[in-house]
Design a protein around this motif. Structure first.
Motif, mmCIF file in Angstrom:
data_model
loop_
_atom_site.group_PDB
_atom_site.id
_atom_site.type_symbol
_atom_site.label_atom_id
_atom_site.label_comp_id
_atom_site.label_asym_id
_atom_site.label_seq_id
_atom_site.Cartn_x
_atom_site.Cartn_y
_atom_site.Cartn_z
ATOM 1 N N HIS A 14 0.481 -1.249 0.076
ATOM 2 C CA HIS A 14 0.160 -0.030 0.247
ATOM 3 C C HIS A 14 0.902 1.530 0.174
ATOM 4 N N ASP A 15 1.949 0.791 1.357
ATOM 5 C CA ASP A 15 2.907 2.259 0.713
ATOM 6 C C ASP A 15 3.602 2.813 -0.434
ATOM 7 N N GLU A 16 4.358 1.881 -1.401
ATOM 8 C CA GLU A 16 4.523 1.585 -2.342
ATOM 9 C C GLU A 16 3.187 1.801 -3.323
ATOM 10 N N LEU A 17 2.195 1.994 -3.533
ATOM 11 C CA LEU A 17 1.044 2.176 -4.577
ATOM 12 C C LEU A 17 1.341 4.219 -4.262
ATOM 13 N N GLU A 18 1.397 4.456 -2.773
ATOM 14 C CA GLU A 18 1.401 5.810 -2.655
ATOM 15 C C GLU A 18 1.789 6.246 -3.060
ATOM 16 N N LYS A 19 3.274 6.093 -3.304
ATOM 17 C CA LYS A 19 4.403 6.427 -4.203
ATOM 18 C C LYS A 19 4.860 6.601 -5.263
ATOM 19 N N LYS A 21 3.825 6.986 -8.244
ATOM 20 C CA LYS A 21 3.023 8.668 -9.392
ATOM 21 C C LYS A 21 2.577 8.099 -10.348
ATOM 22 N N ARG A 28 -4.735 1.360 -10.006
ATOM 23 C CA ARG A 28 -4.887 1.745 -8.865
ATOM 24 C C ARG A 28 -5.665 0.454 -8.087
#
Length: 89
Positions: A14-19, A21, A28
């Protein structure tokens, strides 16, 4: 322990998907659906065996697609796949 490891890997994914761009809205959404299924597995919900195979196939495909443009994301997907494998999924 395996469920806990999977939850940790999902948080990292989840964190990597948020980063990331330049991932499309559609990508997503696909990840959102996959993560929803994996959360159910991590919580101990029973899912049909054939659904596990489809989940693995989709994750493997995404890992391959992101290898060049998003190597960190692809690495996290590999870790999720490893965690699922240790769970027998």
């Amino acid at each position: 322990m395996a469920n806990e490891e999977l939850r940790d890997q999902l948080t990292q994914l989840h964190d990597e998907l948020e980063k990331a761009k330049n991932i499309s809205r559609e990508e997503r959404d696909v990840f959102g659906n996959l993560m929803s299924d994996m959360v159910k597995i991590a919580q101990g919900s029973e899912m049909p065996e054939e659904h596990h195979l489809t989940l693995r196939e989709k994750l493997e495909q995404k890992e391959s697609e992101f290898e060049i443009d998003h190597p960190r994301l692809a690495g996290v997907i590999r870790q999720v796949l490893d965690a699922l494998n240790r769970m027998g999924i």
